[in-house]
Design a protein around this motif. Structure first.
Motif, PDB file in Angstrom:
ATOM      1  N   ALA A 299       0.834  -1.189   0.000  1.00  0.00           N
ATOM      2  CA  ALA A 299       0.000   0.000   0.000  1.00  0.00           C
ATOM      3  C   ALA A 299       0.875   1.247   0.000  1.00  0.00           C
ATOM      4  O   ALA A 299       2.020   1.206   0.409  1.00  0.00           O
ATOM      5  N   TYR A 300       0.346   2.319  -0.503  1.00  0.00           N
ATOM      6  CA  TYR A 300       1.077   3.569  -0.410  1.00  0.00           C
ATOM      7  C   TYR A 300       0.087   4.709  -0.337  1.00  0.00           C
ATOM      8  O   TYR A 300      -1.066   4.585  -0.705  1.00  0.00           O
ATOM      9  N   SER A 301       0.569   5.830   0.182  1.00  0.00           N
ATOM     10  CA  SER A 301      -0.268   7.002   0.290  1.00  0.00           C
ATOM     11  C   SER A 301      -0.324   7.667  -1.063  1.00  0.00           C
ATOM     12  O   SER A 301       0.681   7.822  -1.734  1.00  0.00           O
ATOM     13  N   ALA A 302      -1.507   8.050  -1.485  1.00  0.00           N
ATOM     14  CA  ALA A 302      -1.632   8.609  -2.824  1.00  0.00           C
ATOM     15  C   ALA A 302      -1.299  10.096  -2.843  1.00  0.00           C
ATOM     16  O   ALA A 302      -1.317  10.719  -3.881  1.00  0.00           O
ATOM     17  N   ARG A 303      -0.972  10.662  -1.671  1.00  0.00           N
ATOM     18  CA  ARG A 303      -0.729  12.098  -1.624  1.00  0.00           C
ATOM     19  C   ARG A 303       0.654  12.444  -2.152  1.00  0.00           C
ATOM     20  O   ARG A 303       1.647  11.893  -1.704  1.00  0.00           O
ATOM     21  N   LEU A 304       0.683  13.315  -3.113  1.00  0.00           N
ATOM     22  CA  LEU A 304       1.952  13.623  -3.759  1.00  0.00           C
ATOM     23  C   LEU A 304       2.636  14.816  -3.126  1.00  0.00           C
ATOM     24  O   LEU A 304       3.804  15.067  -3.364  1.00  0.00           O
ATOM     25  N   ARG A 305       1.888  15.596  -2.338  1.00  0.00           N
ATOM     26  CA  ARG A 305       2.488  16.776  -1.718  1.00  0.00           C
ATOM     27  C   ARG A 305       2.325  16.723  -0.216  1.00  0.00           C
ATOM     28  O   ARG A 305       1.510  15.991   0.303  1.00  0.00           O
ATOM     29  N   LEU A 306       3.085  17.600   0.417  1.00  0.00           N
ATOM     30  CA  LEU A 306       2.928  17.736   1.851  1.00  0.00           C
ATOM     31  C   LEU A 306       1.649  18.501   2.139  1.00  0.00           C
ATOM     32  O   LEU A 306       1.332  19.454   1.465  1.00  0.00           O
TER      33      LEU A 306
END
Ligand SMILES: Nc1ncnc2c1ncn2[C@@H]1O[C@H](COP(=O)(O)OP(=O)(O)OP(=O)(O)O)[C@@H](O)[C@H]1O
Ligand SMILES: [Mg+2]
Lengths: 306, 237
Positions: A299-306
């Motif tokens: 799994a990974y977080s889909a958020r590309l920015r802080l």
């Protein structure tokens, strides 16, 4: 009999796919990009291996040192992995780093361009004539009750399994490996941990390229005639193995590399061999229908920015 | 003066988020920035940790050093400014201990690291019980503890905290702020960003009010708590 003979060939091809797939998989999971120049880095690695081994062989012939062939091969692998890692770092620095915040399509196109540059650069440098990898070790064939195994095939499989195991340990146990796993989950937060992103990106490319170089040399041992386009098809197949293995999974990419080797070898036992790739990749697609994230995609977080 | 920010401007494409903020923080202080959704609170913290580019003319100095000369990872590892980001952003595929250890990536002081981990576990005993658990499986409160613990491991001259109260039950919230007070009493300066203005002003000694990218008010927390405008806009009347 034929089954076991195919099994051995499948293991050999699986070794190439697995080693190349690892580089694809690492770069994809950590930097969110497919390095489509990776097959060509495999090619460059094979040529660097050719250069290094040729140089070592002629130095030995001139009497600079007396080394057995297998030792020259070991040295060739180590030196070439080291040198090719710099090729990978240059590709990252020049090709991909400026595009880190650009749309992913730009990075993909850049990758294809870098591949073309490496191919034509090679042609320009060495000309159209194919080069031949020096024969460093004698081929010994063992007859295991009708199944023929060569020492080269055994060596190829052992080296590739050893390297992928070493990478696995590196990622599990070192702090760089831990940072790589963290980046695979959430790239944007990693700098807040005091981790230098650029150095991690360089490391990732260096490792992937070194493994591709090892694959290139093993390939040269098995199939000594090299040409500048040798990386394209094998690169695409390794890319498929990386997808099949699951995002960022060393074990997955390795197993998928071998699986691909098996499918390719066993399909022609049942179907006409002209349909080999068609059927082999239909099987791959079917697997992906049922496991869209591959075997071990984490799994990974889909958020590309802080 | 520990941290001094002048004319801080940040844009996201055409959208101006911060219109020239001035503020400063002294060593050992607890300071808060309050403001509504979209006021620019998170952007302010991200500018300090160099995670968003600032516009020309912005000046930020930390202990007399030009903050703009530092890459994001060096802000943490060389200057000791840590940042607990909005929404915690733990590495859910890593264990509790791995999250804490990753935050020491650039540190070489092994013995001190071991002591610091002990310290985090004594501030948040729940984390010690869950050391080998993947952080994605922690409860929301435990995740917030780990986010703060991780920041503590990475650098602790200054801690930038983005809404540490978010999603915590009142009791947990109080114990979280107790823990932060304790960390502060050991010498960590805290800059806190909160939508929960009352809580923030009770915790901090000074506050700034941010509205649409402008600092509109500043002062000691006591005064802000009494200020009629603040009362009306942020304290529910
Ligand atoms: N990555 C981005 N791209 C474009 N606009 C952004 C981005 N991040 C923030 N903004 C905009 O900048 C402004 C300030 O956002 P910021 O996240 O700093 O607000 P905030 O005060 O932290 O709000 P909240 O209390 O909701 O967290 C908002 O108008 C927001 O829409
Ligand atoms: Mg915010």
């Amino acid at each position: 009999m034929v089954f076991f003979q195919n099994l051995i060939n499948a293991l050999q091809w699986g070794s190439f796919y697995a080693l190349i797939a690892l580089g694809y998989s690492m770069v994809y999971s950590i930097l969110m990009l497919f390095n489509f120049a990776h097959g060509d880095i495999f090619m460059v690695g094979a040529y660097i291996g050719f250069g290094v081994s040729t140089a070592l062989v002629s130095l030995a012939a001139m009497g600079a040192f007396a080394l057995p062939g297998w030792l020259i091969l070991v040295l060739t692998i180590i030196i070439s992995m080291f040198l090719t890692s710099f090729v990978g770092m240059i590709v990252e620095r020049v090709g991909y780093r400026p595009l880190r915040d650009a749309p992913r399509a730009s990075a993909a196109i850049t990758g294809l361009m870098i591949g073309i540059i490496l191919e034509t650069g090679n042609l320009a440098l060495l000309g159209a004539e194919r080069v031949k990898f020096p024969s460093l070790i004698e081929t010994t064939t063992y007859d295991l009750g009708g199944v023929f195994v060569t020492n080269k095939k055994i060596m190829i499989v052992l080296v590739s399994i050893t390297l992928s195991f070493a990478l696995h340990q590196f990622i599990r146990r070192t702090r760089w490996g831990m940072a790589m796993r963290a980046m695979a989950f959430d790239f944007a937060v990693v700098p807040l941990m005091g981790v230098p992103l650029n150095r991690m990106a360089a490391l990732t490319f260096a490792l992937g390229s070194a493994l591709a170089a090892a694959a290139g040399i093993l390939f040269g041992v098995a199939y000594p005639v090299l040409d500048p386009y040798m990386g394209i098809l094998i690169g695409w197949k390794a890319f498929v193995a990386a997808i099949l293995g699951g995002r960022g999974s060393v074990v997955g990419a390795t197993l998928a590399g071998f699986l691909l080797g098996f499918i390719e070898m066993f399909v022609p036992m049942i179907f006409p061999s002209t349909l080999r790739d068609f059927i082999a990749y239909t099987i791959v697609l079917l697997i992906l229908v049922f496991r869209p994230h591959g075997f071990f995609g984490e799994a990974y977080s889909a958020r590309l920015r802080l | 003066m520990l941290l001094e920010v002048n004319e801080l401007r940040v844009s996201y494409g055409n959208i101006k988020a911060l219109h020239g903020l001035d503020f400063q923080i002294d060593e050992g202080e607890i300071v808060c920035i309050i403001g509504a959704n979209g006021a620019g609170k998170s952007t302010t913290l991200k500018a300090i940790s160099r995670m968003v580019p600032v516009e020309a003319g912005t000046k930020m100095t930390f202990q007399g050093k030009d903050l703009l000369q530092y890459q994001p990872d060096k802000v943490v590892s060389k200057l000791g400014i840590s940042h607990v980001p909005e929404g915690r952003r733990l590495f859910e595929n890593l264990t509790v201990t791995e999250n804490l250890m990753l935050a020491t990536f650039a540190r070489r002081d092994r013995e001190q690291i071991a002591l610091d981990i002990k310290r985090v576990f004594s501030i948040f005993p729940r984390l010690e019980e869950r050391q080998t658990q993947k952080s994605g499986t922690l409860s929301g409160g435990e995740q917030q503890m780990l986010a703060v613990g991780r920041a503590y491991m990475s650098g602790r001259k200054v801690m930038l905290l983005d809404e540490p109260s978010m999603g915590l039950a009142p009791l947990l919230m109080m114990s979280m702020f107790e823990a932060l007070k304790e960390i502060n009493s050991q010498g960590t300066t805290i800059l806190l960003v909160e939508q929960n203005a009352r809580l923030a002003l009770q915790f901090a000694s000074r506050g700034y009010v941010l509205e649409n990218g402008h600092m509109v008010l500043e002062g000691p927390s006591k005064e802000l708590l009494e200020n009629p405008d603040v009362k009306k806009a942020y304290l529910g009347g």
